[in-house]
Scaffold this active site. Structure first.
Site, mmCIF file in Angstrom:
data_model
loop_
_atom_site.group_PDB
_atom_site.id
_atom_site.type_symbol
_atom_site.label_atom_id
_atom_site.label_comp_id
_atom_site.label_asym_id
_atom_site.label_seq_id
_atom_site.Cartn_x
_atom_site.Cartn_y
_atom_site.Cartn_z
ATOM 1 N N GLY A 46 -8.653 -6.695 -11.317
ATOM 2 C CA GLY A 46 -8.373 -8.054 -11.765
ATOM 3 C C GLY A 46 -8.491 -8.995 -10.586
ATOM 4 C CD GLN A 51 -6.647 -11.974 -6.098
ATOM 5 O OE1 GLN A 51 -6.815 -11.855 -7.307
ATOM 6 N NE2 GLN A 51 -6.451 -10.949 -5.300
ATOM 7 C CB CYS A 89 -3.022 -7.208 -4.596
ATOM 8 S SG CYS A 89 -3.552 -8.921 -4.653
ATOM 9 C CG LEU A 90 -9.370 -7.106 -5.275
ATOM 10 C CD1 LEU A 90 -10.343 -8.006 -6.019
ATOM 11 C CD2 LEU A 90 -10.085 -5.928 -4.642
ATOM 12 C CG HIS A 131 -1.193 -8.297 -9.956
ATOM 13 N ND1 HIS A 131 -0.714 -7.395 -9.023
ATOM 14 C CD2 HIS A 131 -2.138 -9.022 -9.304
ATOM 15 C CE1 HIS A 131 -1.332 -7.596 -7.864
ATOM 16 N NE2 HIS A 131 -2.216 -8.568 -8.014
ATOM 17 C CD GLU A 132 -5.220 -10.395 -11.163
ATOM 18 O OE1 GLU A 132 -5.337 -11.366 -10.379
ATOM 19 O OE2 GLU A 132 -5.289 -9.216 -10.768
ATOM 20 C CG HIS A 135 -2.854 -13.471 -7.682
ATOM 21 N ND1 HIS A 135 -2.646 -13.465 -6.327
ATOM 22 C CD2 HIS A 135 -3.214 -12.197 -8.011
ATOM 23 C CE1 HIS A 135 -2.875 -12.239 -5.849
ATOM 24 N NE2 HIS A 135 -3.209 -11.457 -6.851
HETATM 25 CO CO CO Z 1 -3.644 -9.441 -6.830
#
Ligand code: CO
Length: 158
Positions: A46, A51, A89-90, A131-132, A135
């Site tokens: 995701g 990000q 997480c990226l 989670h997203e 962000h």
């Molecule tokens: Co993340």
């Protein structure tokens, strides 16, 4: 489609609140396409606009292999249950920890053409959605747990 640079922990950008999308135009479609490419190239599940440095309320999630969900201006309207599972997480490469999230979530959102829709998800996809959406409000999964807080501290970031 092109790959964009991923913003990582320590950048103030990640802590900013993203603004709603108002124009469902070619710029948005390019952003969504680039987010998908960037996520895939980095083996993510995701990704949120912030990000890749774009403070707009846009999310792409791979809900099944090569099946993508694009959610724009999402609102969580219902949650049920709680599940604890591993998360990464990226923007926090190489770190994982268990986080408690709702087992079920229902959202409203818009698709890339500006059409509203509802979406329900459980378990892994529900986890990704929560989670997203975090962000979009400048919240990271490392904020929730002692391991996450220790990780931030060891990297000198908040
Ligand atoms: Co993340």
């Amino acid at each position: 489609m092109s790959t964009r640079k991923i913003v990582v922990l320590g950048s103030e950008t990640l802590r900013k609140k993203s603004k709603p999308v108002v124009s469902f135009d070619e710029n948005l479609w390019k952003l969504l396409d680039d987010m998908r490419t960037t996520m895939k190239e980095n083996n993510g599940m995701g990704i949120a606009g912030v990000q890749v440095g774009i403070l707009r309320r846009v999310i792409v999630i791979e809900i099944e292999k090569d099946k993508f969900l694009e959610i724009i201006n999402p609102q969580i309207i219902k949650t049920k249950g709680k599940v604890k599972d591993n998360e990464g997480c990226l923007s926090v490469p190489g770190f994982y920890c268990e986080v408690t999230r709702p087992k079920y979530v229902k959202i409203t959102a818009f698709d890339r053409t500006g059409k509203p829709f509802e979406f329900e998800a459980e378990d892994y996809v529900a986890r990704c959605i929560c989670h997203e959406i975090d962000h979009l409000d400048g919240v990271l999964f490392v904020d929730y747990t002692d391991e996450g807080k220790a990780y931030k501290k060891s990297h000198g970031v908040e």
